[in-house]
Scaffold this motif. Structure first.
Motif, PDB file in Angstrom:
ATOM      1  N   HIS A 174      -8.829  41.102  41.592  1.00 42.63           N
ATOM      2  CA  HIS A 174      -9.867  40.237  42.174  1.00 42.63           C
ATOM      3  C   HIS A 174     -10.014  40.536  43.659  1.00 42.63           C
ATOM      4  O   HIS A 174     -11.138  40.672  44.167  1.00 42.63           O
ATOM      5  CB  HIS A 174      -9.485  38.778  41.955  1.00 42.63           C
ATOM      6  N   HIS A 175      -8.920  40.660  44.381  1.00 37.15           N
ATOM      7  CA  HIS A 175      -8.971  40.971  45.809  1.00 37.15           C
ATOM      8  C   HIS A 175      -9.626  42.338  46.041  1.00 37.15           C
ATOM      9  O   HIS A 175     -10.421  42.505  46.980  1.00 37.15           O
ATOM     10  CB  HIS A 175      -7.562  40.972  46.405  1.00 37.15           C
TER      11      HIS A 175
ATOM     12  N   ARG B 180      -7.985  36.144  31.943  1.00 39.60           N
ATOM     13  CA  ARG B 180      -9.258  36.414  32.625  1.00 39.60           C
ATOM     14  C   ARG B 180      -9.447  35.391  33.743  1.00 39.60           C
ATOM     15  O   ARG B 180      -9.390  34.191  33.504  1.00 39.60           O
ATOM     16  CB  ARG B 180     -10.435  36.331  31.645  1.00 39.60           C
TER      17      ARG B 180
ATOM     18  N   VAL C 100     -11.956  47.242  40.844  1.00 42.59           N
ATOM     19  CA  VAL C 100     -11.208  46.371  39.932  1.00 42.59           C
ATOM     20  C   VAL C 100     -10.437  47.216  38.921  1.00 42.59           C
ATOM     21  O   VAL C 100      -9.239  46.986  38.671  1.00 42.59           O
ATOM     22  CB  VAL C 100     -12.160  45.393  39.216  1.00 42.59           C
TER      23      VAL C 100
ATOM     24  N   LEU D   6     -17.217  37.330  39.416  1.00 40.05           N
ATOM     25  CA  LEU D   6     -16.209  38.391  39.410  1.00 40.05           C
ATOM     26  C   LEU D   6     -15.126  37.967  38.438  1.00 40.05           C
ATOM     27  O   LEU D   6     -14.460  36.947  38.646  1.00 40.05           O
ATOM     28  CB  LEU D   6     -15.647  38.582  40.821  1.00 40.05           C
ATOM     29  N   GLU D   7     -14.928  38.736  37.357  1.00 40.91           N
ATOM     30  CA  GLU D   7     -14.043  38.288  36.284  1.00 40.91           C
ATOM     31  C   GLU D   7     -13.181  39.419  35.733  1.00 40.91           C
ATOM     32  O   GLU D   7     -13.389  39.869  34.603  1.00 40.91           O
ATOM     33  CB  GLU D   7     -14.849  37.619  35.163  1.00 40.91           C
ATOM     34  N   PRO D   8     -12.191  39.886  36.501  1.00 40.21           N
ATOM     35  CA  PRO D   8     -11.258  40.873  35.954  1.00 40.21           C
ATOM     36  C   PRO D   8     -10.498  40.274  34.777  1.00 40.21           C
ATOM     37  O   PRO D   8     -10.160  39.085  34.772  1.00 40.21           O
ATOM     38  CB  PRO D   8     -10.328  41.158  37.137  1.00 40.21           C
TER      39      PRO D   8
ATOM     40  N   ASP E  68     -14.506  33.914  39.011  1.00 41.17           N
ATOM     41  CA  ASP E  68     -14.898  33.183  40.216  1.00 41.17           C
ATOM     42  C   ASP E  68     -16.274  33.632  40.672  1.00 41.17           C
ATOM     43  O   ASP E  68     -16.643  34.801  40.549  1.00 41.17           O
ATOM     44  CB  ASP E  68     -13.895  33.412  41.352  1.00 41.17           C
TER      45      ASP E  68
ATOM     46  N   PRO F 179     -16.595  34.049  48.682  1.00 44.06           N
ATOM     47  CA  PRO F 179     -16.240  33.382  47.421  1.00 44.06           C
ATOM     48  C   PRO F 179     -16.735  31.944  47.401  1.00 44.06           C
ATOM     49  O   PRO F 179     -16.551  31.205  48.358  1.00 44.06           O
ATOM     50  CB  PRO F 179     -14.708  33.437  47.418  1.00 44.06           C
TER      51      PRO F 179
END
Length: 340
Positions: free
Chosen positions: A233-234, A313, A253, A300-302, A316, A327
């Motif tokens: 995510h970062h 999962r 990602v 954003l959904e890794p 955000d 964010p």
């Protein structure tokens, strides 16, 4: 809070935006050789201010809401853009000897960059969804079924002012390893991995938030998987800076997950655009080179899915600004553990 993106080519409020949007739509229709667009109630319909339950027909000189779109098509129409959500019977009901083409080619580029008031509405929706999941975390999970907890999630969402719950998912144990699995009658037990997500529409705009928990005690290696998702995510956030593309974020990602050794278990996409619709451009995947302009909003959904063991999962909401990605919601940096 990071300042919102600057105004787009039209005015700054929902009603005032419609004339400018119609002008932009007609320009793109002309460039694509489209004589008319027929929309049913959908995100594109709402983009142009549609409020009823019929159809919206847009031509070079008119925009009419009607129950009978065929009657509003100009004589000799050759090419008609149709709403991607139109049903087969609605398409046959047009009964025109014209080429029918997806209207998405007209609308998708125009809806990509949100105006400041739209970003504010998405943020409101995102915070509402995050708040609902926060309330849900305080419920009693031990011994409840996935289906029962998903129902409670829907009730909490509606009580928060959600106009439409698009999905409320709860997956526990091995069920978390199945992407998009529907809540089942499986009982949630201590030692389970747990994935909870909520997608809904508030004040016309959508948001989705997904969270990961351990029930009483994390399964073996689940802490490590959660840390990988946080790192991914970062990495995605760091890459989402104009003039980066959606594919660049997806690559960042994927690289973070691959470096951890979980690459073969990673979801193929890292997220997608959200706004009037819950699934719109851009798509955060390797084949989408859409630039992330200021005003772009996405989830954003890794995700990592280890077959027969567990999955995780994090979802955000993020908006792009001139100053970089901002964010709208934020997952915990450490795996949360539910104690009841």
């Amino acid at each position: 809070m990071t300042p919102p993106p600057p105004p787009g080519p039209w005015a700054s409020g929902p009603e005032a935006a419609v004339p400018g949007r119609l002008g932009a739509v007609r320009e793109r229709m002309a460039a694509a050789g489209i004589d008319a667009v027929v929309l049913r109630p959908s995100p594109d319909f709402r983009f142009l201010g549609g409020r009823g339950g019929g159809f919206l027909v847009v031509t070079a000189d008119a925009a009419v809401e009607t129950a009978d779109p065929r009657s509003c098509l100009p004589p000799g129409v050759r090419r008609v853009g149709v709403d991607p959500e139109m049903r087969v019977r609605e398409l046959f009901g047009l009964a025109v000897e014209a080429e029918l083409v997806p209207a998405a080619q007209v609308f998708a580029p125009l809806r990509l960059r949100k105006e400041p008031y739209e970003v504010a509405l998405v943020e409101r929706a995102a915070l509402a969804a995050e708040s609902v999941l926060g309330q849900a975390r305080e419920l009693s999970w031990f011994g409840a079924t996935e289906r029962a907890m998903a129902t409670r999630l829907r009730v909490l969402a509606l009580e928060s002012g959600c106009e439409e719950v698009l999905s409320a998912r709860v997956a526990a144990g091995p069920g978390t390893a199945e992407p998009g699995s529907a809540p089942s009658g499986r009982v949630i037990n201590p030692g389970d991995a747990l994935v909870v997500s909520l997608s809904g529409r508030w004040d016309g705009y959508c948001a989705e938030v997904a969270r990961v928990y351990a029930v009483a005690e994390p399964p073996e290696d689940f802490d490590a998987v959660y840390s990988v998702l946080v790192a991914a995510h970062h990495a995605g956030m760091a890459a989402a800076r104009h003039p980066a593309t959606a594919s660049a974020v997806a690559s960042a990602v994927a690289q973070a997950i691959d470096d951890s050794g979980y690459g073969r278990y990673a979801a193929p996409a890292a997220g997608r655009g959200v706004g009037l619709g819950a699934d719109e451009a851009p798509r955060l995947r390797a084949d989408d080179d859409t630039p992330l302009e200021p005003g772009t909003v996405f989830c954003l959904e890794p995700a990592i899915y280890v077959p027969d063991l567990f999955g995780a999962r994090l979802g955000d909401m993020v908006t792009c600004t001139d100053a970089g990605p901002h964010p709208l919601t934020a997952a915990p940096s450490v795996l949360p553990v539910l104690e009841r």
